[in-house]
Scaffold this motif. Structure first.
Motif, PDB file in Angstrom:
ATOM      1  N   ALA A  74      -0.656  -1.875   5.994  1.00  0.00           N
ATOM      2  CA  ALA A  74      -0.991  -1.724   7.574  1.00  0.00           C
ATOM      3  C   ALA A  74      -2.163  -1.046   8.083  1.00  0.00           C
ATOM      4  CB  ALA A  74       0.390  -1.042   8.078  1.00  0.00           C
ATOM      5  N   SER A  75      -2.161   0.479   7.773  1.00  0.00           N
ATOM      6  CA  SER A  75      -3.380   1.004   7.824  1.00  0.00           C
ATOM      7  C   SER A  75      -4.186   1.258   6.680  1.00  0.00           C
ATOM      8  CB  SER A  75      -2.933   2.523   8.464  1.00  0.00           C
ATOM      9  OG  SER A  75      -2.374   2.928   7.550  1.00  0.00           O
ATOM     10  N   ASN A  76      -3.778   1.078   5.701  1.00  0.00           N
ATOM     11  CA  ASN A  76      -4.685   1.337   4.203  1.00  0.00           C
ATOM     12  C   ASN A  76      -5.343   0.075   3.861  1.00  0.00           C
ATOM     13  OD1 ASN A  76      -5.518   2.718   2.238  1.00  0.00           O
ATOM     14  ND2 ASN A  76      -3.457   3.774   1.855  1.00  0.00           N
ATOM     15  N   THR A 111       0.757  -1.235  -0.141  1.00  0.00           N
ATOM     16  CA  THR A 111       0.196  -0.043   0.177  1.00  0.00           C
ATOM     17  C   THR A 111       0.780   1.282  -0.096  1.00  0.00           C
ATOM     18  OG1 THR A 111      -0.127  -0.164   2.353  1.00  0.00           O
ATOM     19  CG2 THR A 111      -1.985  -1.100   1.310  1.00  0.00           C
ATOM     20  N   GLY A 112       2.171   1.100   0.134  1.00  0.00           N
ATOM     21  CA  GLY A 112       3.073   2.339   0.097  1.00  0.00           C
ATOM     22  C   GLY A 112       3.481   2.697  -1.126  1.00  0.00           C
ATOM     23  N   SER A 113       4.233   3.884  -1.255  1.00  0.00           N
ATOM     24  CA  SER A 113       4.893   4.274  -2.451  1.00  0.00           C
ATOM     25  C   SER A 113       5.643   3.368  -3.307  1.00  0.00           C
ATOM     26  CB  SER A 113       5.874   5.436  -2.121  1.00  0.00           C
ATOM     27  OG  SER A 113       6.616   5.892  -3.002  1.00  0.00           O
ATOM     28  N   ILE A 114       6.718   2.664  -2.813  1.00  0.00           N
ATOM     29  CA  ILE A 114       7.226   1.526  -3.703  1.00  0.00           C
ATOM     30  C   ILE A 114       6.284   0.515  -3.787  1.00  0.00           C
ATOM     31  CG2 ILE A 114       9.155  -0.286  -3.294  1.00  0.00           C
ATOM     32  CD1 ILE A 114      10.305   2.318  -3.695  1.00  0.00           C
ATOM     33  N   MET A 141      10.873   5.617  -9.459  1.00  0.00           N
ATOM     34  CA  MET A 141      11.192   4.405  -8.783  1.00  0.00           C
ATOM     35  C   MET A 141      10.829   3.019  -9.494  1.00  0.00           C
ATOM     36  SD  MET A 141      13.092   4.615  -6.405  1.00  0.00           S
ATOM     37  CE  MET A 141      13.277   3.036  -5.903  1.00  0.00           C
ATOM     38  N   ASP A 190      16.795   0.412  -3.840  1.00  0.00           N
ATOM     39  CA  ASP A 190      17.190   1.547  -3.664  1.00  0.00           C
ATOM     40  C   ASP A 190      17.722   2.166  -4.964  1.00  0.00           C
ATOM     41  OD1 ASP A 190      16.850   3.791  -2.024  1.00  0.00           O
ATOM     42  OD2 ASP A 190      18.307   2.963  -0.568  1.00  0.00           O
ATOM     43  N   ALA A 238      13.601  -3.107  -1.042  1.00  0.00           N
ATOM     44  CA  ALA A 238      13.475  -1.414  -1.051  1.00  0.00           C
ATOM     45  C   ALA A 238      13.946  -1.059   0.449  1.00  0.00           C
ATOM     46  CB  ALA A 238      12.192  -1.138  -1.488  1.00  0.00           C
ATOM     47  N   LYS A 298      15.673  -0.565   2.898  1.00  0.00           N
ATOM     48  CA  LYS A 298      17.095  -0.668   3.251  1.00  0.00           C
ATOM     49  C   LYS A 298      17.345  -0.843   4.772  1.00  0.00           C
ATOM     50  CE  LYS A 298      16.225   3.523   1.843  1.00  0.00           C
ATOM     51  NZ  LYS A 298      16.537   4.894   0.843  1.00  0.00           N
ATOM     52  N   GLU A 299      16.338  -0.535   5.757  1.00  0.00           N
ATOM     53  CA  GLU A 299      16.701  -0.702   7.047  1.00  0.00           C
ATOM     54  C   GLU A 299      17.096  -1.934   7.299  1.00  0.00           C
ATOM     55  OE1 GLU A 299      13.937   0.561   5.653  1.00  0.00           O
ATOM     56  OE2 GLU A 299      13.419   2.323   6.439  1.00  0.00           O
ATOM     57  N   GLY A 318       6.935   7.992   0.245  1.00  0.00           N
ATOM     58  CA  GLY A 318       6.512   7.922   1.609  1.00  0.00           C
ATOM     59  C   GLY A 318       7.042   8.954   2.209  1.00  0.00           C
TER      60      GLY A 318
HETATM   61  P1  NDP Z   1       5.367   4.162   2.491  1.00  0.00           P
HETATM   62  O1  NDP Z   1       5.339   4.839   4.026  1.00  0.00           O
HETATM   63  O2  NDP Z   1       5.019   4.818   1.392  1.00  0.00           O
HETATM   64  O3  NDP Z   1       4.768   2.570   2.770  1.00  0.00           O
HETATM   65  C1  NDP Z   1       5.163   1.870   3.733  1.00  0.00           C
HETATM   66  C2  NDP Z   1       4.509   0.698   3.501  1.00  0.00           C
HETATM   67  O4  NDP Z   1       4.948  -0.252   4.844  1.00  0.00           O
HETATM   68  C3  NDP Z   1       2.823   0.792   3.538  1.00  0.00           C
HETATM   69  O5  NDP Z   1       2.431  -0.474   2.787  1.00  0.00           O
HETATM   70  C4  NDP Z   1       2.572   0.721   4.904  1.00  0.00           C
HETATM   71  O6  NDP Z   1       1.554   0.122   5.121  1.00  0.00           O
HETATM   72  C5  NDP Z   1       3.399  -0.377   5.481  1.00  0.00           C
HETATM   73  N1  NDP Z   1       3.671  -0.413   6.969  1.00  0.00           N
HETATM   74  C6  NDP Z   1       4.050   0.584   7.740  1.00  0.00           C
HETATM   75  N2  NDP Z   1       4.089   0.240   9.023  1.00  0.00           N
HETATM   76  C7  NDP Z   1       4.260  -0.861   8.933  1.00  0.00           C
HETATM   77  C8  NDP Z   1       4.302  -2.062   9.992  1.00  0.00           C
HETATM   78  N3  NDP Z   1       4.750  -1.635  11.403  1.00  0.00           N
HETATM   79  N4  NDP Z   1       4.748  -3.289   9.737  1.00  0.00           N
HETATM   80  C9  NDP Z   1       4.131  -3.813   8.601  1.00  0.00           C
HETATM   81  N5  NDP Z   1       3.953  -2.870   7.431  1.00  0.00           N
HETATM   82  C10 NDP Z   1       3.981  -1.467   7.718  1.00  0.00           C
HETATM   83  O7  NDP Z   1       6.948   4.004   2.401  1.00  0.00           O
HETATM   84  P2  NDP Z   1       8.026   3.967   1.089  1.00  0.00           P
HETATM   85  O8  NDP Z   1       7.192   3.138   0.184  1.00  0.00           O
HETATM   86  O9  NDP Z   1       8.437   5.299   0.628  1.00  0.00           O
HETATM   87  O10 NDP Z   1       9.116   3.108   1.476  1.00  0.00           O
HETATM   88  C11 NDP Z   1       8.902   1.816   1.698  1.00  0.00           C
HETATM   89  C12 NDP Z   1      10.640   1.077   1.820  1.00  0.00           C
HETATM   90  O11 NDP Z   1      11.199   1.655   0.823  1.00  0.00           O
HETATM   91  C13 NDP Z   1      11.448   1.976   2.943  1.00  0.00           C
HETATM   92  O12 NDP Z   1      12.152   1.304   3.646  1.00  0.00           O
HETATM   93  C14 NDP Z   1      12.221   3.104   2.091  1.00  0.00           C
HETATM   94  O13 NDP Z   1      13.230   3.655   2.813  1.00  0.00           O
HETATM   95  C15 NDP Z   1      12.523   2.482   0.785  1.00  0.00           C
HETATM   96  N6  NDP Z   1      12.655   3.301  -0.267  1.00  0.00           N
HETATM   97  C16 NDP Z   1      11.537   3.999  -0.641  1.00  0.00           C
HETATM   98  C17 NDP Z   1      11.831   4.742  -1.888  1.00  0.00           C
HETATM   99  C18 NDP Z   1      10.501   5.432  -2.377  1.00  0.00           C
HETATM  100  O14 NDP Z   1      10.630   6.271  -3.608  1.00  0.00           O
HETATM  101  N7  NDP Z   1       9.515   5.630  -1.588  1.00  0.00           N
HETATM  102  C19 NDP Z   1      13.019   4.728  -2.676  1.00  0.00           C
HETATM  103  C20 NDP Z   1      14.104   3.868  -2.165  1.00  0.00           C
HETATM  104  C21 NDP Z   1      13.862   2.998  -0.898  1.00  0.00           C
HETATM  105  P3  NDP Z   1       0.136   1.109   5.127  1.00  0.00           P
HETATM  106  O15 NDP Z   1       0.507   2.247   4.141  1.00  0.00           O
HETATM  107  O16 NDP Z   1      -1.153   0.315   4.805  1.00  0.00           O
HETATM  108  O17 NDP Z   1      -0.315   1.937   6.583  1.00  0.00           O
END
Ligand code: NDP
Length: 389
Positions: A37-39, A11-14, A264, A148, A121, A123-124, A203
């Motif tokens: 998670a929340s979405n 559900t996040g950006s990647i 990305m 990344d 993605a 990196k943590e 994100g």
């Molecule tokens: P977002 O915040 O957009 O998305 C994070 C995702 O993780 C969502 O699906 C979210 O769910 C889920 N999530 C949040 N908290 C938890 C948890 N405690 N347990 C399980 N799932 C969880 O992040 P990004 O997509 O921006 O980034 C994701 C990873 O990719 C990060 O490690 C970031 O550093 C890395 N990255 C991102 C880039 C980018 O362009 N965005 C570029 C390079 C690396 P929900 O939204 O449903 O709450």
């Protein structure tokens, strides 16, 4: 032949960029698990349209919402940490690891243990437990591919090259939202100001980490772990246009640069189709139109996170897990309004200095990493409270 794929952090950006690519060629993929998670709405919508086997929310309190959103479909609903781990253990050929934060570590390890190719993605994971991740991949004959943009760029520049010929790796940084702000203004930086990136649409957490350079700090450590180079071989270069993502310098003086639009889907698509290159829906750069690319040296005073990352690389052991947990907690503090923007680096510095060395010198097992993460989050919360009080 269809490929079985799972997307963690769908559900996040990647995650959404990954789904965008998969949805363009649905016949090629058999979707196993999507997680969020929340979405819940987006998670359920994508799980139904991609006909996933299971949709998992990390938040147990939202299981009923997820069940309701999936009703009438054949998609299974699940929730909680154990369900995330279980989803990671479901056989898949390719898994996108795009959960934000240390929460992505355990599902990624499960995916590697069942031999999947892990597109990383998150990196943590490498910052907290690089040795463990690489060893798990080796033990299970699983492949780890960088997502990344900087690390994908280095990976691509190294195709056909011998690591012995590599002299240095240069990762670029846009400089984020506050690159050109006067230093004295930083203490008053607001959440909205820190959450807006000049070039990339990402994100919120990584966007703020870009402004503080904690993102680049994590990437320094990620570079060391992934490519096995020494810290003094890795340089950061500020490049405001974000067109060159990284460069590899070789012993003969040549620099191989990877140039591409800040989208990305390039790095995700490369990891999805590797070792092949397939057509991707990203902008083709018109360099004559762009005209000039600029560069400058990073400023360790403006961005103390870079100095802290170098101290962490020097220290080794579990200091990456401590660094990441302190950083994530400080970021929570800034988002909640309990900490100023420069206060984040001050808290991380303090926590790193005060951490009991026995936590850092413990063997790198998943349990020890998670314990160091837990202890550090508590220490960082106390440090934030003390500053507020
Ligand atoms: P977002 O915040 O957009 O998305 C994070 C995702 O993780 C969502 O699906 C979210 O769910 C889920 N999530 C949040 N908290 C938890 C948890 N405690 N347990 C399980 N799932 C969880 O992040 P990004 O997509 O921006 O980034 C994701 C990873 O990719 C990060 O490690 C970031 O550093 C890395 N990255 C991102 C880039 C980018 O362009 N965005 C570029 C390079 C690396 P929900 O939204 O449903 O709450």
């Amino acid at each position: 032949m269809t490929r079985r794929v799972s997307i963690f952090g769908a559900t996040g950006s990647i995650g959404q960029n990954t789904i965008d690519l998969i949805a363009r060629d649905p016949e090629a993929y058999d979707v196993v698990a999507l997680t969020g998670a929340s979405n819940i709405e987006v998670l359920a919508h994508d799980a139904i349209r991609l006909n996933a086997d299971v949709a998992v929310t990390a938040d147990e309190a939202r299981l009923d919402d997820l069940r309701a959103a999936l009703s009438g479909s054949s998609v299974e609903a699940a929730a909680g940490q154990a369900a995330l781990t279980e989803a990671g253990c479901r056989p898949a050929d390719w898994v996108m690891s795009a959960i934000v934060g240390a929460a992505g570590l355990a599902p990624g390890i499960c995916a590697l243990q069942q031999g999947a190719t892990l597109a990383l993605a998150n990196k943590e994971s490498l910052v907290c437990a690089g040795g463990l991740i690489l060893q798990t991949a080796k033990d299970h004959n699983a492949r780890l591919l960088p997502v990344d943009s900087e690390h994908s760029a280095v990976f691509q520049a190294l195709v056909g090259e011998d690591m012995d010929a590599v002299e240095r790796i240069i990762i670029t940084a846009s400089g984020g939202a506050f690159r050109d702000w006067p230093m004295e203004k930083l203490a008053g930086a607001t959440l909205a100001e820190a959450s807006s990136h000049p070039n990339w649409d990402m994100g919120q957490r990584i966007t703020i980490d870009s402004a503080s350079m904690f993102n680049k700090a994590l990437e320094l450590i990620e570079t060391r772990e992934y490519f096995g180079v020494s810290p003094d071989q890795i340089e950061v270069l500020v490049h405001p246009e974000s067109m060159i993502h990284a460069m590899v310098g070789f012993k003969d003086g040549a620099l191989m640069a990877h140039v591409g639009p800040p989208d990305m889907r390039h790095a995700i698509g490369y990891a999805m189709h590797w070792p092949a290159r397939k057509s991707l829906p990203v902008e083709r750069l018109d360099l004559a139109q762009i005209g000039a690319l600029t560069f400058r040296a990073p400023d360790d005073v403006r961005w103390p996170a870079l100095r802290l990352a170098r101290e962490v690389m020097e220290r080794g052991g579990l200091s990456g897990a401590v660094f990441n947990a302190a950083k994530e907690t400080a970021l929570d503090g800034f988002i909640a309004g309990h900490l100023s923007f420069p206060g984040m680096a001050e808290v991380v510095d303090q926590v790193l200095t005060d951490t009991d060395p026995s936590h850092i010198d413990a063997p790198m097992t998943l349990d020890n990493v998670m314990a160091a993460d837990h202890i550090t989050r508590n220490a960082a919360r106390s440090a934030i409270q003390q500053r507020a009080g």
